[in-house]
Design a protein around this motif. Structure first.
Motif, PDB file in Angstrom:
ATOM      1  N   ILE A   3       0.844  -1.198   0.000  1.00  0.00           N
ATOM      2  CA  ILE A   3       0.000   0.000   0.000  1.00  0.00           C
ATOM      3  C   ILE A   3       0.878   1.246   0.000  1.00  0.00           C
ATOM      4  O   ILE A   3       1.776   1.386   0.828  1.00  0.00           O
ATOM      5  CB  ILE A   3      -0.908   0.016   1.245  1.00  0.00           C
ATOM      6  CG1 ILE A   3      -1.787  -1.241   1.290  1.00  0.00           C
ATOM      7  CG2 ILE A   3      -1.773   1.279   1.267  1.00  0.00           C
ATOM      8  CD1 ILE A   3      -2.551  -1.412   2.596  1.00  0.00           C
ATOM      9  N   ILE A   5       0.757   5.409   0.392  1.00  0.00           N
ATOM     10  CA  ILE A   5      -0.138   6.435   0.944  1.00  0.00           C
ATOM     11  C   ILE A   5       0.392   7.809   0.585  1.00  0.00           C
ATOM     12  O   ILE A   5       1.431   8.245   1.099  1.00  0.00           O
ATOM     13  CB  ILE A   5      -0.284   6.304   2.469  1.00  0.00           C
ATOM     14  CG1 ILE A   5      -0.823   4.914   2.820  1.00  0.00           C
ATOM     15  CG2 ILE A   5      -1.216   7.390   3.007  1.00  0.00           C
ATOM     16  CD1 ILE A   5      -0.952   4.643   4.303  1.00  0.00           C
ATOM     17  N   GLY A  13      -4.026  10.657   6.532  1.00  0.00           N
ATOM     18  CA  GLY A  13      -3.052   9.747   5.940  1.00  0.00           C
ATOM     19  C   GLY A  13      -2.223   9.019   6.974  1.00  0.00           C
ATOM     20  O   GLY A  13      -1.934   7.826   6.825  1.00  0.00           O
ATOM     21  N   VAL A  16      -4.273   6.257   8.590  1.00  0.00           N
ATOM     22  CA  VAL A  16      -4.417   5.141   7.649  1.00  0.00           C
ATOM     23  C   VAL A  16      -3.124   4.335   7.614  1.00  0.00           C
ATOM     24  O   VAL A  16      -3.135   3.097   7.622  1.00  0.00           O
ATOM     25  CB  VAL A  16      -4.781   5.659   6.244  1.00  0.00           C
ATOM     26  CG1 VAL A  16      -4.717   4.531   5.217  1.00  0.00           C
ATOM     27  CG2 VAL A  16      -6.171   6.282   6.246  1.00  0.00           C
ATOM     28  N   VAL A  64      -3.442   5.078  -1.674  1.00  0.00           N
ATOM     29  CA  VAL A  64      -4.405   5.933  -0.981  1.00  0.00           C
ATOM     30  C   VAL A  64      -4.080   7.387  -1.291  1.00  0.00           C
ATOM     31  O   VAL A  64      -2.945   7.831  -1.093  1.00  0.00           O
ATOM     32  CB  VAL A  64      -4.342   5.701   0.550  1.00  0.00           C
ATOM     33  CG1 VAL A  64      -5.292   6.658   1.273  1.00  0.00           C
ATOM     34  CG2 VAL A  64      -4.658   4.250   0.881  1.00  0.00           C
ATOM     35  N   ASN A  65      -5.073   8.121  -1.779  1.00  0.00           N
ATOM     36  CA  ASN A  65      -4.891   9.553  -2.024  1.00  0.00           C
ATOM     37  C   ASN A  65      -5.446  10.324  -0.836  1.00  0.00           C
ATOM     38  O   ASN A  65      -6.636  10.575  -0.740  1.00  0.00           O
ATOM     39  CB  ASN A  65      -5.588   9.981  -3.313  1.00  0.00           C
ATOM     40  CG  ASN A  65      -5.448  11.478  -3.578  1.00  0.00           C
ATOM     41  OD1 ASN A  65      -4.687  12.168  -2.893  1.00  0.00           O
ATOM     42  ND2 ASN A  65      -6.187  11.985  -4.547  1.00  0.00           N
ATOM     43  N   ALA A  66      -4.533  10.669   0.096  1.00  0.00           N
ATOM     44  CA  ALA A  66      -4.910  11.476   1.260  1.00  0.00           C
ATOM     45  C   ALA A  66      -4.319  12.878   1.126  1.00  0.00           C
ATOM     46  O   ALA A  66      -4.028  13.538   2.125  1.00  0.00           O
ATOM     47  CB  ALA A  66      -4.437  10.803   2.542  1.00  0.00           C
ATOM     48  N   ILE A  97      -7.617   4.493  -3.792  1.00  0.00           N
ATOM     49  CA  ILE A  97      -8.578   4.716  -2.708  1.00  0.00           C
ATOM     50  C   ILE A  97      -8.476   6.181  -2.305  1.00  0.00           C
ATOM     51  O   ILE A  97      -7.426   6.635  -1.847  1.00  0.00           O
ATOM     52  CB  ILE A  97      -8.280   3.830  -1.478  1.00  0.00           C
ATOM     53  CG1 ILE A  97      -7.989   2.378  -1.886  1.00  0.00           C
ATOM     54  CG2 ILE A  97      -9.433   3.912  -0.483  1.00  0.00           C
ATOM     55  CD1 ILE A  97      -9.150   1.630  -2.464  1.00  0.00           C
ATOM     56  N   VAL A  99      -9.401   9.526  -0.134  1.00  0.00           N
ATOM     57  CA  VAL A  99      -9.952  10.130   1.074  1.00  0.00           C
ATOM     58  C   VAL A  99     -10.783  11.321   0.605  1.00  0.00           C
ATOM     59  O   VAL A  99     -10.260  12.381   0.279  1.00  0.00           O
ATOM     60  CB  VAL A  99      -8.842  10.578   2.039  1.00  0.00           C
ATOM     61  CG1 VAL A  99      -9.434  11.307   3.245  1.00  0.00           C
ATOM     62  CG2 VAL A  99      -8.010   9.379   2.495  1.00  0.00           C
ATOM     63  N   LEU A 192     -11.352   2.562   5.863  1.00  0.00           N
ATOM     64  CA  LEU A 192     -10.594   2.651   4.623  1.00  0.00           C
ATOM     65  C   LEU A 192      -9.713   1.426   4.423  1.00  0.00           C
ATOM     66  O   LEU A 192      -9.657   0.852   3.322  1.00  0.00           O
ATOM     67  CB  LEU A 192      -9.757   3.930   4.607  1.00  0.00           C
ATOM     68  CG  LEU A 192      -9.116   4.272   3.260  1.00  0.00           C
ATOM     69  CD1 LEU A 192      -9.108   5.779   3.023  1.00  0.00           C
ATOM     70  CD2 LEU A 192      -7.704   3.719   3.160  1.00  0.00           C
ATOM     71  N   ILE A 196      -9.699  -1.537   1.510  1.00  0.00           N
ATOM     72  CA  ILE A 196      -8.532  -2.016   0.755  1.00  0.00           C
ATOM     73  C   ILE A 196      -8.488  -3.539   0.769  1.00  0.00           C
ATOM     74  O   ILE A 196      -8.240  -4.190  -0.253  1.00  0.00           O
ATOM     75  CB  ILE A 196      -7.226  -1.432   1.333  1.00  0.00           C
ATOM     76  CG1 ILE A 196      -7.145   0.081   1.068  1.00  0.00           C
ATOM     77  CG2 ILE A 196      -6.002  -2.131   0.730  1.00  0.00           C
ATOM     78  CD1 ILE A 196      -5.959   0.767   1.717  1.00  0.00           C
TER      79      ILE A 196
END
Length: 213
Positions: A3, A5, A13, A16, A64-66, A97, A99, A192, A196
């Motif tokens: 993953i 982030i 973030g 997560v 993950v787009n935080a 994914i 946020v 979240l 995933i």
């Protein structure tokens, strides 16, 4: 799972990242400043979001787009979202994914009015809400990309406790047992990472609320 982030040092973030690490995933922090990560054991990809390539993101099972910006730079949500769509078309096995925000949730059964369009919604956050809503619209119109957009509740509490429980909704505004639209960052992070792992909401948006007692 592997993953990545984006924005791993931000409030959402970072939680997560911690949740994913706690579950034994291989996590990489994708950040502009590696000095802010603080944990020397976490792999870091030091890069601005606007410089990311398919080669950077293809090694991950999920990204993950935080990415967060202040209201005066809200347009960057749209730009960054479009860049990631283009990049991930060349890395089709990597899931995105996002946020997301609560402002794009519908408040009526007919799905005609969004939360950000109601009189109660704070003017200060409208630019961010509109940018994230456009990001969602761009994802919904995209092809060749695996994505999920997770909208928090209206009160997204950075100081709230981790209860370990939450309720899910789809495109509509939902409330908890006390009639409140609330979720802590910690419970949001659980939801979240659950997504995933499960892949339940493929190419869809969903939302979550939790109790605040």
């Amino acid at each position: 799972m592997k993953i990545g982030i984006i924005g791993a040092t931000g409030k959402a973030g970072n939680l997560v990242l911690k949740e994913a690490l706690k579950r034994g995933h291989e996590v990489t922090a994708i950040v502009r400043n590696s000095q802010k990560v603080g944990n020397p054991d976490i792999p870091v990809l030091e890069k601005d979001i606007f410089s990311l390539t398919s080669e950077d993101l293809s090694p991950f099972d999920a990204v993950v787009n935080a990415f967060g910006v202040p209201p005066e730079k809200a347009g960057q949500h749209i730009e960054a979202g479009r860049l990631l769509i283009d990049v991930l078309k060349q890395a089709p096995k990597t899931r995105l994914i996002v946020v997301g925000g609560a402002g794009s949730l519908f408040v009526d059964e007919a799905r005609t009015t969004r939360l950000a369009e109601t009189p109660e919604f704070s003017e200060a956050f409208k630019s961010i809400a509109n940018g994230q809503a456009q990001n969602l619209a761009d994802l919904e119109a995209s092809e060749g990309v695996q994505w999920t957009f997770l909208s928090p509740a209206a009160f997204f509490d950075p100081e709230g406790r981790r209860t370990g429980r939450y309720q899910k909704g789809d495109d509509g505004f939902i409330v908890n047992s006390k009639g409140k639209s609330y979720i802590s960052y910690a419970d949001y992070a659980i939801a979240l990472v659950d997504e995933i792992e499960s892949g339940e909401h493929k190419n869809r948006r969903f939302t979550v609320v939790s109790e605040n007692h």
